[in-house]
Design a protein around this motif. Sequence first.
Motif, short mmCIF file in Angstrom:
data_model
loop_
_atom_site.label_atom_id
_atom_site.label_comp_id
_atom_site.label_asym_id
_atom_site.label_seq_id
_atom_site.Cartn_x
_atom_site.Cartn_y
_atom_site.Cartn_z
N MET A 1 -60.76 16.49 43.15
CA MET A 1 -61.71 15.53 43.74
C MET A 1 -61.27 15.14 45.16
O MET A 1 -62.11 15.04 46.06
CB MET A 1 -61.80 14.29 42.86
CG MET A 1 -62.78 13.24 43.37
SD MET A 1 -64.51 13.81 43.37
CE MET A 1 -64.88 13.73 41.61
N SER A 2 -59.98 14.95 45.37
CA SER A 2 -59.48 14.61 46.70
C SER A 2 -59.75 15.74 47.69
O SER A 2 -60.12 15.50 48.84
CB SER A 2 -57.98 14.33 46.64
OG SER A 2 -57.71 13.21 45.84
N ASN B 103 -59.18 6.43 44.37
CA ASN B 103 -59.06 7.62 43.54
C ASN B 103 -57.70 8.28 43.76
O ASN B 103 -57.04 8.69 42.79
CB ASN B 103 -60.18 8.61 43.88
CG ASN B 103 -60.05 9.91 43.10
OD1 ASN B 103 -60.21 9.96 41.90
ND2 ASN B 103 -59.73 10.99 43.81
N GLN C 57 -62.36 7.16 47.73
CA GLN C 57 -61.28 8.13 47.88
C GLN C 57 -59.93 7.44 47.87
O GLN C 57 -58.97 7.93 47.25
CB GLN C 57 -61.46 8.93 49.18
CG GLN C 57 -60.27 9.78 49.59
CD GLN C 57 -59.94 10.88 48.61
OE1 GLN C 57 -60.62 11.04 47.59
NE2 GLN C 57 -58.90 11.65 48.89
N SER D 124 -50.92 20.68 44.28
CA SER D 124 -51.23 19.31 44.68
C SER D 124 -50.27 18.84 45.77
O SER D 124 -49.12 19.29 45.84
CB SER D 124 -51.15 18.37 43.47
OG SER D 124 -49.85 18.34 42.94
N ASP E 249 -62.11 11.56 35.92
CA ASP E 249 -62.03 11.22 37.34
C ASP E 249 -63.40 11.25 38.01
O ASP E 249 -63.62 10.53 38.99
CB ASP E 249 -61.08 12.16 38.07
CG ASP E 249 -60.68 11.62 39.42
OD1 ASP E 249 -60.02 10.57 39.47
OD2 ASP E 249 -61.06 12.24 40.43
N PHE F 216 -64.55 8.08 40.24
CA PHE F 216 -64.95 8.18 41.64
C PHE F 216 -66.38 7.67 41.84
O PHE F 216 -66.66 6.92 42.79
CB PHE F 216 -64.84 9.63 42.11
CG PHE F 216 -65.02 9.78 43.60
CD1 PHE F 216 -63.92 9.72 44.44
CD2 PHE F 216 -66.27 9.98 44.16
CE1 PHE F 216 -64.07 9.85 45.82
CE2 PHE F 216 -66.44 10.11 45.53
CZ PHE F 216 -65.33 10.05 46.36
N CYS G 168 -57.29 17.17 38.05
CA CYS G 168 -58.71 16.88 38.31
C CYS G 168 -58.87 15.86 39.44
O CYS G 168 -59.77 15.98 40.27
CB CYS G 168 -59.38 16.38 37.04
SG CYS G 168 -59.46 17.64 35.74
N ALA G 169 -57.99 14.86 39.48
CA ALA G 169 -58.03 13.90 40.59
C ALA G 169 -57.71 14.60 41.91
O ALA G 169 -58.28 14.26 42.96
CB ALA G 169 -57.05 12.76 40.33
N GLN G 170 -56.82 15.59 41.86
CA GLN G 170 -56.47 16.33 43.07
C GLN G 170 -57.65 17.16 43.57
O GLN G 170 -57.92 17.20 44.78
CB GLN G 170 -55.28 17.25 42.79
CG GLN G 170 -54.82 18.05 43.99
CD GLN G 170 -54.30 17.18 45.11
OE1 GLN G 170 -53.22 16.63 45.02
NE2 GLN G 170 -55.07 17.03 46.17
N TYR H 256 -55.04 6.19 42.18
CA TYR H 256 -54.99 6.49 40.74
C TYR H 256 -54.24 7.79 40.49
O TYR H 256 -53.43 7.91 39.56
CB TYR H 256 -56.42 6.56 40.20
CG TYR H 256 -56.62 7.46 39.01
CD1 TYR H 256 -56.22 7.06 37.73
CD2 TYR H 256 -57.21 8.72 39.15
CE1 TYR H 256 -56.39 7.89 36.63
CE2 TYR H 256 -57.39 9.55 38.06
CZ TYR H 256 -56.99 9.13 36.81
OH TYR H 256 -57.16 9.96 35.72
N GLN H 257 -54.51 8.79 41.33
CA GLN H 257 -53.84 10.08 41.19
C GLN H 257 -52.33 9.93 41.31
O GLN H 257 -51.56 10.48 40.51
CB GLN H 257 -54.35 11.06 42.25
CG GLN H 257 -53.62 12.39 42.27
CD GLN H 257 -54.02 13.24 43.46
OE1 GLN H 257 -55.10 13.08 44.03
NE2 GLN H 257 -53.14 14.13 43.87
#
Length: 547
Positions: A419-420, A133, A130, A258, A491, A495, A415-417, A136-137
């Motif tokens: 996942m978070s 990740n 996380q 986000s 992402d 991850f 997409c990264a958001q 990266y976001q």
Amino acid sequence: MVQVNDPLPDGISSTETSPNEQHDVEKTKDLDGAGAPELAEMQELRKGLQQRHIQMIALAGTIGTGLFLGSGRALANAGPAGILMGYTFMGILISGVTLSIGELSSLVPLSGGVIRPAAYFVDPAFSFAQGWNVTYQYLISIPAEISAASIIVQYWITINNAIWVTVFSAVLFASNLFLVRIYGEVEFTLAILKICLIIGMNIMGLVITAGGGPNHKPIGFKFWHNPGPFVQYLGVPGSLGQFMGFWTVFVNAAYAYSSVETISMAAAETYAPRRNIPKAAKRVFVRVGLFYGKSCLAVGNANDPMLLRSTGTAAQSPFLIAAERAGISVVPHIINALVLSSAWSSGNSTLLSGSRILFGLAREGQAPRFLARTSRWGVPYMGVLAIGVWMALGYMSVSSTAATVFTWLQDLVACAQIMSWLVICTTYLRFYYAMKKQGIPRSRLPWAAPLQPYAAWITLISLAIILLTGGYTTFIHGHWSTETFISAYLDIGIFASLYFGYKIWYRTKIVSLEESPVARFVEIAENDPDPPEPPRSKWSRINFLWG
């Protein structure tokens, strides 16, 4: 790796803190001979953010270019009803995120948001994945905002984008390398400007709809009837095409919403976090839902030629189009100027959050140790520099149009958001069921969020479906897009690689519900409560923004 009962790191003296911070340190240190996990951070990071700062920072982080610029693509794909429903539904889902992170961070007020609790309540590998990740976001979020700023400036003047990228990057560095209180005041001011902008746009939309514009042409719900409330996405006829258009809104909405979790990113630098973070969590959803919901009603014709034409500038914003179609000549320039401050503010908030995440990772031994260095003002300057250098990605807009670069980065960030948010809900649920397993009543928490665990479960399942179907159009015959596929699913691979790579290398184990250190953190919170809240003034009783 720092454990929950680690002593103070060598070389850190409690005499370096202010009287109030020293009092907090001594209270926490009395728990046992070891000290609490937040002790070192209380000494290294200055508590420069007050309640009004974190609440307005959280609100400012959610009101940005995703609404002002990204909503144009959502309107073209889904229609006025589709964008309203999509943003509203996503707003309901992220309420589960804010409630979850608010409860976690009020109990464990450490820098980096959910990253540290993920290590304590789920798995160190989960925390590592996380942390990087989100890093990266943020690495791509900042150049996305810089690209957006370049789009906005091109509304007035067209020159080499490299100039604007350099200027905006330098200002972002300056605001984040000095006292966090200065950052807080800057974001506080910009957040007020954003709110004034949204209120102004809503009023403008109401006036134009009622026929009060210079052309005196009432609109009402004209565009909901012709061309219609929904768009036949990809030319697919019937309700299926309309549903497909509606489903595409979620990626835009994820980008727009986000950073709702920024209320917890600088928890170690927040005064009275056990009291103020829950306040922010409870209020952000109501305010953002109010602002976004009303703003989506102000957008206009999904088939407008200006909206569908790729100009590469802010002229594609539905709010500017509405003003120009109504014959308003000055307001578009005012809107554009305030949107420019909004883009810079979003980048500013992202740089703060990213640097605190790197600081937290370095404290946990999951990033190079030098990233935990702080300046004489208590700012993790090495983290700021490490995140800030990636602003150079904004120079991609020199060879491609800034609007195209912004679209690429927007989809990657969205997409990264998501996942978070999934990580936040998963961590919260492990924490919730650990408390239940150990027989600890929720009444002992500094703040027990309402609607739990149902809000976290609904959000977790819904966001997982949205993430897995984000690139569904690439699987339709004749609509393959490498760009869409990569932005939708890259992402997930990142991850998974981070999680399993760390887990295999260090042979970490998932923390069992019985061994989860929930009891220890509850004990720390009970023995180290926030100072009493000062008496409320008459102003604070009517101030719904941060009072």
